[in-house]
Design a protein around this motif. Structure first.
Motif, short mmCIF file in Angstrom:
data_model
loop_
_atom_site.label_atom_id
_atom_site.label_comp_id
_atom_site.label_asym_id
_atom_site.label_seq_id
_atom_site.Cartn_x
_atom_site.Cartn_y
_atom_site.Cartn_z
N TYR A 183 0.83 -1.21 0.00
CA TYR A 183 0.00 0.00 0.00
C TYR A 183 0.87 1.26 0.00
N PRO A 184 1.01 1.94 -1.17
CA PRO A 184 1.76 3.20 -1.18
C PRO A 184 0.96 4.28 -0.44
N ARG A 185 1.68 5.15 0.25
CA ARG A 185 0.99 6.16 1.07
C ARG A 185 1.73 7.49 0.99
N GLY A 186 0.96 8.56 0.69
CA GLY A 186 1.53 9.91 0.71
C GLY A 186 1.28 10.50 2.09
N SER A 187 0.45 11.57 2.14
CA SER A 187 0.13 12.19 3.43
C SER A 187 -1.16 11.64 4.04
N ALA A 188 -1.78 10.68 3.37
CA ALA A 188 -3.02 10.04 3.87
C ALA A 188 -4.16 11.04 4.07
N THR A 189 -4.28 12.00 3.14
CA THR A 189 -5.44 12.90 3.20
C THR A 189 -6.56 12.42 2.27
N SER A 190 -6.41 11.22 1.71
CA SER A 190 -7.45 10.70 0.81
C SER A 190 -8.79 10.67 1.54
N PRO A 225 -5.62 21.36 -4.99
CA PRO A 225 -6.57 20.82 -4.01
C PRO A 225 -6.49 21.62 -2.72
N SER A 226 -7.63 21.73 -2.02
CA SER A 226 -7.65 22.54 -0.79
C SER A 226 -6.66 21.99 0.24
N SER A 227 -6.27 20.73 0.07
CA SER A 227 -5.32 20.11 1.00
C SER A 227 -3.87 20.34 0.58
N SER A 228 -3.60 21.28 -0.35
CA SER A 228 -2.28 21.35 -0.99
C SER A 228 -1.13 21.61 -0.01
N SER A 248 -1.05 17.66 1.37
CA SER A 248 -1.06 16.47 0.49
C SER A 248 0.18 16.48 -0.41
N THR A 249 0.61 15.27 -0.79
CA THR A 249 1.81 15.15 -1.62
C THR A 249 1.45 15.14 -3.10
N ILE A 250 2.46 15.46 -3.92
CA ILE A 250 2.20 15.41 -5.36
C ILE A 250 1.96 13.95 -5.77
N GLY A 257 0.26 11.66 -4.07
CA GLY A 257 -1.17 11.44 -3.83
C GLY A 257 -2.01 12.16 -4.88
N ASN A 258 -1.62 13.41 -5.21
CA ASN A 258 -2.37 14.19 -6.21
C ASN A 258 -2.36 13.47 -7.57
N LEU A 259 -1.19 12.93 -7.93
CA LEU A 259 -1.06 12.26 -9.23
C LEU A 259 -1.95 11.02 -9.28
N ASN A 266 -5.53 11.94 -9.33
CA ASN A 266 -5.85 12.98 -10.32
C ASN A 266 -6.61 14.13 -9.65
N SER A 267 -6.03 14.66 -8.62
CA SER A 267 -6.70 15.68 -7.81
C SER A 267 -6.84 16.99 -8.57
N SER A 268 -7.81 17.77 -8.11
CA SER A 268 -7.94 19.13 -8.64
C SER A 268 -8.56 19.97 -7.54
N GLY A 269 -9.15 21.08 -7.91
CA GLY A 269 -9.71 21.97 -6.90
C GLY A 269 -10.42 23.11 -7.59
C1 LIG Z 1 -9.28 18.99 4.17
C2 LIG Z 1 -9.12 18.26 2.86
C3 LIG Z 1 -9.34 18.95 1.68
C4 LIG Z 1 -9.23 18.29 0.46
N1 LIG Z 1 -9.43 18.99 -0.69
C5 LIG Z 1 -9.30 18.38 -1.88
C6 LIG Z 1 -9.54 19.12 -3.10
O1 LIG Z 1 -9.83 20.30 -3.10
N2 LIG Z 1 -9.40 18.45 -4.26
C7 LIG Z 1 -9.04 17.13 -4.30
O2 LIG Z 1 -8.91 16.59 -5.40
N3 LIG Z 1 -8.83 16.41 -3.18
C8 LIG Z 1 -8.95 17.00 -1.97
N4 LIG Z 1 -8.73 16.28 -0.82
C9 LIG Z 1 -8.38 14.85 -0.92
C10 LIG Z 1 -6.85 14.54 -0.85
O3 LIG Z 1 -6.14 15.61 -0.24
C11 LIG Z 1 -6.28 14.27 -2.23
O4 LIG Z 1 -6.83 13.07 -2.73
C12 LIG Z 1 -4.74 14.16 -2.25
O5 LIG Z 1 -4.28 14.11 -3.57
C13 LIG Z 1 -4.19 12.97 -1.49
O6 LIG Z 1 -2.78 13.15 -1.33
P1 LIG Z 1 -1.98 12.39 -0.20
O7 LIG Z 1 -0.55 12.76 -0.30
O8 LIG Z 1 -2.60 12.64 1.12
O9 LIG Z 1 -2.17 10.89 -0.66
P2 LIG Z 1 -2.71 9.61 0.13
O10 LIG Z 1 -4.03 9.91 0.74
O11 LIG Z 1 -1.67 9.11 1.03
O12 LIG Z 1 -2.87 8.60 -1.06
C14 LIG Z 1 -3.83 8.80 -2.06
C15 LIG Z 1 -3.74 7.66 -3.08
O13 LIG Z 1 -2.54 7.75 -3.79
C16 LIG Z 1 -1.75 6.56 -3.62
N5 LIG Z 1 -0.37 7.01 -3.59
C17 LIG Z 1 0.16 8.01 -2.87
N6 LIG Z 1 1.44 8.20 -3.22
C18 LIG Z 1 1.71 7.29 -4.18
C19 LIG Z 1 2.85 7.00 -4.98
N7 LIG Z 1 3.98 7.69 -4.88
N8 LIG Z 1 2.76 6.00 -5.87
C20 LIG Z 1 1.62 5.28 -6.01
N9 LIG Z 1 0.51 5.53 -5.30
C21 LIG Z 1 0.56 6.53 -4.41
C22 LIG Z 1 -2.28 5.91 -2.37
O14 LIG Z 1 -2.09 4.51 -2.40
C23 LIG Z 1 -3.75 6.28 -2.44
O15 LIG Z 1 -4.43 5.40 -3.28
C24 LIG Z 1 -8.86 16.91 0.42
C25 LIG Z 1 -8.62 16.23 1.62
C26 LIG Z 1 -8.75 16.89 2.82
C27 LIG Z 1 -8.49 16.13 4.07
#
Ligand SMILES: Cc1cc2nc3c(=O)[nH]c(=O)nc-3n(C[C@H](O)[C@H](O)[C@H](O)COP(=O)(O)OP(=O)(O)OC[C@H]3O[C@@H](n4cnc5c(N)ncnc54)[C@H](O)[C@@H]3O)c2cc1C
Length: 469
Positions: A66-73, A131-134, A137-139, A141-143, A146-149
């Motif tokens: 399970y790959p994990r960025g900042s876990a804001t999913s 994304p509002s979590s920018s 959240s890590t790039i 996770g965004n990739l 496919n996050s946006s905002g």
């Molecule tokens: C307060 C709040 C506001 C938010 N606002 C938005 C918003 O405006 N728009 C939006 O789109 N989302 C938003 N989100 C959701 C979230 O922030 C996004 O989905 C973000 O891209 C997740 O990034 P992360 O680093 O936390 O990834 P994680 O939550 O850790 O992981 C997300 C997914 O990516 C995978 N992953 C992570 N890193 C890798 C890697 N290197 N290789 C392969 N897989 C990987 C994980 O397995 C998981 O499936 C918000 C969340 C919160 C809590």
């Protein structure tokens, strides 16, 4: 975990980056959704080579990875639903190189999106996905999500800015896709297939992002409306007049009231809707466009319109939008954030459906979101300890998804499917669409070790289950 496997892992990654204690594993058992699953082991790799070796080992012993960025999913994306190995990507070398000549950023997956924004701006450039979590959240996770905002309306989603990747495949091979050229039609577009695949097809270890020149000016305004439907008319009319705002955000009455209860900034709590509009571009165009937006809102029946006179006033307007999440968190302990998305002209119809669902199930249902692109965030505030209410929440969530799809929309505009929406995939894709996606997964990941339990419904699963029963 079997001690002999742990010994093999220690030969790849030193002990100080491998965690087996319950307390340490526990902190990797949740994300910003509300599921909780304990991994067997947590590893902090520092290179693509380490990841490659770990994935090969995982294939040998059939260990879920399970790959994990900042876990804001918000959809449970990184949750280790089958235990196994969590790969915490935060310790990969923090690379964020801006290539001004080619308008590119070369980044490692653990870099926060805000850091890319900052570095690009220092070079007079712009990375639009926001994304509002920018800030957290890590790039990576965004990739993968496919996050946006808010800026998706004018600038598109993460996908539009990724032109190359370095990845570790589910069988442990290190592969590059795309490259540094904006144009590239050599074979299938694997880059775009991986982006948005929610960590089920590859582990991203580096990305090449496209940057654009920073817009020189911006103007922001808000308008309030006594009736929700008139705010929808204003949004449609602005777009049909040839103006493409950088953002058009909407708050319903429940959100306006929650924001005013949280940190009052003088919003009219009797308004049924508030719309925030931002335009950017050349200074002269921006002045004219914001005036036209204000005019269109007035003609549509706005009860108040205010254009920010300076950056301070702009920040105050955006504060209203940014305060929605913390304000809702005060309302109750469990927050279920959906992102059902409908064609823009169906927003009023979707709002009516959401109102009916709120009444039918007697729930705290709030709606805000990116009105310009139809991406709404119906958010239910509840308490997961209250089993009776959670049953009603489950039914309400199902009806929200059904409503979005019946209006020509989609289950998820940006938060991904994860575990929260997988039972509804067939409802949107149809049997054959889902089968084709499964074929891709089977071909890439024959042992199903990469992020298993996500996206695809489990056998017999027809509905999201939010309670333990
Ligand atoms: C307060 C709040 C506001 C938010 N606002 C938005 C918003 O405006 N728009 C939006 O789109 N989302 C938003 N989100 C959701 C979230 O922030 C996004 O989905 C973000 O891209 C997740 O990034 P992360 O680093 O936390 O990834 P994680 O939550 O850790 O992981 C997300 C997914 O990516 C995978 N992953 C992570 N890193 C890798 C890697 N290197 N290789 C392969 N897989 C990987 C994980 O397995 C998981 O499936 C918000 C969340 C919160 C809590």
């Amino acid at each position: 975990m079997d001690p002999s496997i742990v010994r093999e892992i220690h030969q790849i990654v030193p002990e100080n980056r491998v965690f087996l204690d319950l307390q340490e594993r526990y902190s990797y058992s949740y994300d910003a959704s509300f599921g909780e699953y304990l991994p067997d082991i947590v590893i902090q790799p520092q290179s693509a080579l380490e990841i490659s070796k770990l994935v090969k080992l995982a294939n040998q012993h059939r260990i879920p990875v399970y790959p994990r960025g900042s876990a804001t999913s918000l959809s449970g994306g990184s949750l280790p639903v089958h235990g196994g190995m969590v790969l915490d990507m935060s310790q990969l070398k923090q690379k964020c190189i801006i290539d001004r000549e080619n308008l590119l950023a070369i980044v490692s997956p653990g870099v926060t999106t805000a850091e890319i924004h900052r570095k690009a701006e220092e070079a007079g450039l712009f990375y639009p996905p926001d994304p509002s979590s920018s800030h957290i959240s890590t790039i990576g996770g965004n990739l993968l999500e496919n996050s946006s905002g808010p800026k998706g309306l004018k600038y598109g989603t993460t996908k539009e800015y990724v032109i190359g990747l370095e990845v570790v495949t589910p069988t442990g091979e290190i592969v590059r896709t795309g490259g540094k050229t904006v144009k590239n039609v050599t074979g299938y577009d694997l880059t775009r297939l991986i982006v948005g695949s929610e960590g089920t097809l590859a582990i991203v270890t580096e990305a090449i992002l496209r940057l654009i020149p920073k817009p020189p000016a911006r103007k922001t305004m808000y308008a309030t409306f006594a009736e929700f439907v008139t705010s929808g008319v204003a949004i449609t009319n602005i777009l049909s007049q040839g103006i493409l705002p950088a953002a058009m955000e909407m708050l319903d009455q429940q959100c306006i009231r929650a924001v005013e209860n949280f940190k009052p900034i003088g919003l009219p709590t009797d308004a049924e809707a508030m719309v925030i509009i931002e335009v950017d571009g050349h200074p002269l165009a921006v002045d004219e466009e914001i005036e036209r937006c204000a005019q269109v809102c007035k003609e549509a029946g706005a009860t108040s319109v205010h254009i920010a006179r300076d950056e301070q006033e702009r920040d105050k307007i955006w504060q209203a939008r940014k305060n929605v999440s913390p304000a809702l968190a005060q309302v109750g302990p469990t927050k279920i954030s959906e992102d059902a998305t409908v064609p823009r002209n169906q927003i009023p119809a979707m709002m009516n459906r959401l109102r009916e669902i709120r009444e039918k199930y007697q729930l705290n249902l709030f709606v805000f979101g990116h009105a310009g692109d139809g991406n709404l965030h119906p958010t239910i505030i509840t308490d997961k300890q209250n089993k009776e209410e959670m049953k009603r929440v489950e039914d309400a969530v199902s009806e929200i998804f059904e409503a979005a799809i019946s209006l020509g929309g989609t289950l998820s505009g940006e938060h991904g499917i994860g575990i929260m929406k997988s039972p509804y995939m067939e409802m949107e894709l149809g049997e054959e669409g889902l089968r084709l996606m499964k074929l891709i997964k089977d071909a890439w990941d024959p042992n199903h070790i990469l992020n298993p339990g996500k996206i695809f419904p489990q056998p017999g699963q027809t509905k999201v289950v939010l309670t333990d029963e």
